[in-house]
Write an enzyme that holds these catalytic residues in place. Structure first.
Site, mmCIF file in Angstrom:
data_model
loop_
_atom_site.group_PDB
_atom_site.id
_atom_site.type_symbol
_atom_site.label_atom_id
_atom_site.label_comp_id
_atom_site.label_asym_id
_atom_site.label_seq_id
_atom_site.Cartn_x
_atom_site.Cartn_y
_atom_site.Cartn_z
ATOM 1 N N ASN A 121 40.405 27.318 7.278
ATOM 2 C CA ASN A 121 40.197 25.876 7.312
ATOM 3 C C ASN A 121 40.820 25.396 8.608
ATOM 4 O O ASN A 121 42.041 25.277 8.705
ATOM 5 C CB ASN A 121 40.866 25.213 6.092
ATOM 6 N N TRP A 122 39.974 25.181 9.587
ATOM 7 C CA TRP A 122 40.495 24.870 10.928
ATOM 8 C C TRP A 122 41.033 23.451 11.047
ATOM 9 O O TRP A 122 41.679 23.107 12.017
ATOM 10 C CB TRP A 122 39.392 25.091 11.972
ATOM 11 N N LYS A 123 40.699 22.592 10.093
ATOM 12 C CA LYS A 123 41.122 21.186 10.136
ATOM 13 C C LYS A 123 40.646 20.538 11.439
ATOM 14 O O LYS A 123 39.562 20.852 11.899
ATOM 15 C CB LYS A 123 42.645 21.095 9.936
ATOM 16 N N HIS B 233 39.932 18.427 -0.174
ATOM 17 C CA HIS B 233 41.188 18.926 0.390
ATOM 18 C C HIS B 233 42.262 17.849 0.250
ATOM 19 O O HIS B 233 41.966 16.653 0.347
ATOM 20 C CB HIS B 233 40.986 19.303 1.864
ATOM 21 N N GLU C 289 44.405 16.763 2.189
ATOM 22 C CA GLU C 289 44.506 15.826 3.322
ATOM 23 C C GLU C 289 43.446 14.737 3.213
ATOM 24 O O GLU C 289 43.678 13.590 3.594
ATOM 25 C CB GLU C 289 44.397 16.595 4.648
ATOM 26 N N GLU D 89 45.694 24.720 -4.050
ATOM 27 C CA GLU D 89 46.576 24.461 -2.922
ATOM 28 C C GLU D 89 47.677 23.486 -3.317
ATOM 29 O O GLU D 89 47.468 22.260 -3.298
ATOM 30 C CB GLU D 89 45.785 23.875 -1.743
ATOM 31 N N GLY E 190 50.912 23.580 5.198
ATOM 32 C CA GLY E 190 51.409 23.302 6.546
ATOM 33 C C GLY E 190 52.920 23.149 6.621
ATOM 34 O O GLY E 190 53.455 22.683 7.614
ATOM 35 N N SER F 82 50.259 27.728 3.442
ATOM 36 C CA SER F 82 51.125 28.618 4.231
ATOM 37 C C SER F 82 50.889 30.098 3.934
ATOM 38 O O SER F 82 51.816 30.905 4.004
ATOM 39 C CB SER F 82 52.593 28.240 4.037
ATOM 40 N N GLY G 171 46.820 27.077 9.211
ATOM 41 C CA GLY G 171 47.449 27.483 10.470
ATOM 42 C C GLY G 171 47.127 28.909 10.903
ATOM 43 O O GLY G 171 46.750 29.143 12.063
HETATM 44 P P1 PGA Z 1 48.123 25.999 5.811
HETATM 45 O O1 PGA Z 1 46.899 25.097 5.286
HETATM 46 O O2 PGA Z 1 47.682 27.440 5.653
HETATM 47 O O3 PGA Z 1 48.308 25.599 7.247
HETATM 48 O O4 PGA Z 1 49.285 25.679 4.942
HETATM 49 C C1 PGA Z 1 46.152 25.478 4.178
HETATM 50 C C2 PGA Z 1 45.097 24.435 3.901
HETATM 51 O O5 PGA Z 1 45.383 23.250 4.040
HETATM 52 O O6 PGA Z 1 43.944 24.764 3.537
#
Ligand code: PGA
Length: 255
Positions: free
Chosen positions: A13-15, A98, A100, A170, A176, A216, A238
């Site tokens: 997931n590159w965001k 997600h 976010e 998640e 993150g 993470s 990440g």
């Molecule tokens: P992260 O993000 O691996 O940077 O914690 C995971 C995600 O939000 O899908």
């Protein structure tokens, strides 16, 4: 993972990272490293990177996903992208709900459900994200929160459609933050999600659903997380932006 029952899926997931040129370079680095993967490998990238990403992965085993989609076919929804637009250029997966999006952009279980149904109707495979906030875990309501999200986000999704759904667990406090859920915590909730699916559908349908862990996850902890029966893959933020790290997670899922 229980590969006898379901497909292992590792998705990046590159965001909001990488321009189209940078996306091409990263995928050119990733594709040779994951070419022998014994799992599904996906990169979910920003909308404007999709065309470049599809071109860079043509003829490889890496699939491309978007990071959201709208539920309407077209219309006055400034800034939104429809499932038909994604489908036409060759997108196969789409991340929905997600945390976010829920936290910063007002997504609710109702809109996640609408997007999920629209994605399925268009032949896209949704990666539906669920997870509790730290405060909810501290108040010991993780199961209530997850049960509610699963029920609402998958409302009116048929057993047949469920076959094309991936669920990503998640925990919001682990995204993150460098704070990974322990393998046991991940397994506990992934198994709980499967039990909820068994209640809503049936055991066979639940057993066939890929449930990822995300938060993470990296090349150092993937092995242990993926050793758990109900953790069928990962949604990686990440670490998906570094070819070697992402490839190491894919290798862990290929065992
Ligand atoms: P992260 O993000 O691996 O940077 O914690 C995971 C995600 O939000 O899908």
């Amino acid at each position: 993972m229980d590969k006898a029952k379901r497909k292992a899926v590792i998705a990046g997931n590159w965001k909001m990272n990488k321009t189209p040129k940078e996306a091409t370079a990263l995928l050119n680095a990733i594709t040779p490293l994951v070419k022998d993967a014994d799992c599904e490998v996906i990169a979910c990238v920003p909308y404007v990177d999709l065309a470049a990403a599809i071109e860079a992965t043509a003829g490889t085993n890496v699939k491309i996903g978007a990071e959201n989609c709208h539920w309407a076919e077209s219309g006055a929804f400034t800034g939104e992208i429809s499932t038909g637009m994604l489908k036409e250029i060759g997108v196969e997966y789409v991340v929905l709900g997600h945390s976010e999006r829920r936290q910063y952009f007002g997504e609710t279980d109702e809109t996640v459900n609408k997007r999920t149904k629209a994605a399925l109707a268009a032949g896209l495979k949704p990666i539906v994200c669920v997870g509790e906030l730290l405060w909810e875990r501290e108040c010991d309501i993780t199961e209530e929160v997850i049960a509610r999200q699963i029920k609402l986000d998958l409302w009116d999704v048929s057993e047949e459609e469920l076959k094309n759904v991936v669920i990503a667990y998640e925990p919001v406090w682990a995204i993150g933050t460098g704070k990974t859920a322990t393998a046991d915590q991940a397994e506990e909730v992934c198994a709980f999600i499967r039990a909820q699916l068994a209640k809503l559908y049936n055991q066979a349908a639940a057993d066939a659903v890929t449930i990822q862990y995300g938060g993470s996850m990296n090349d150092g902890n993937a092995d242990e997380l993926l050793s758990k029966t109900d953790v069928d893959g990962g949604l990686i933020g990440g670490a998906s932006l570094v070819a070697e790290k992402f490839a190491a997670i894919v290798a862990a899922a290929s065992k």
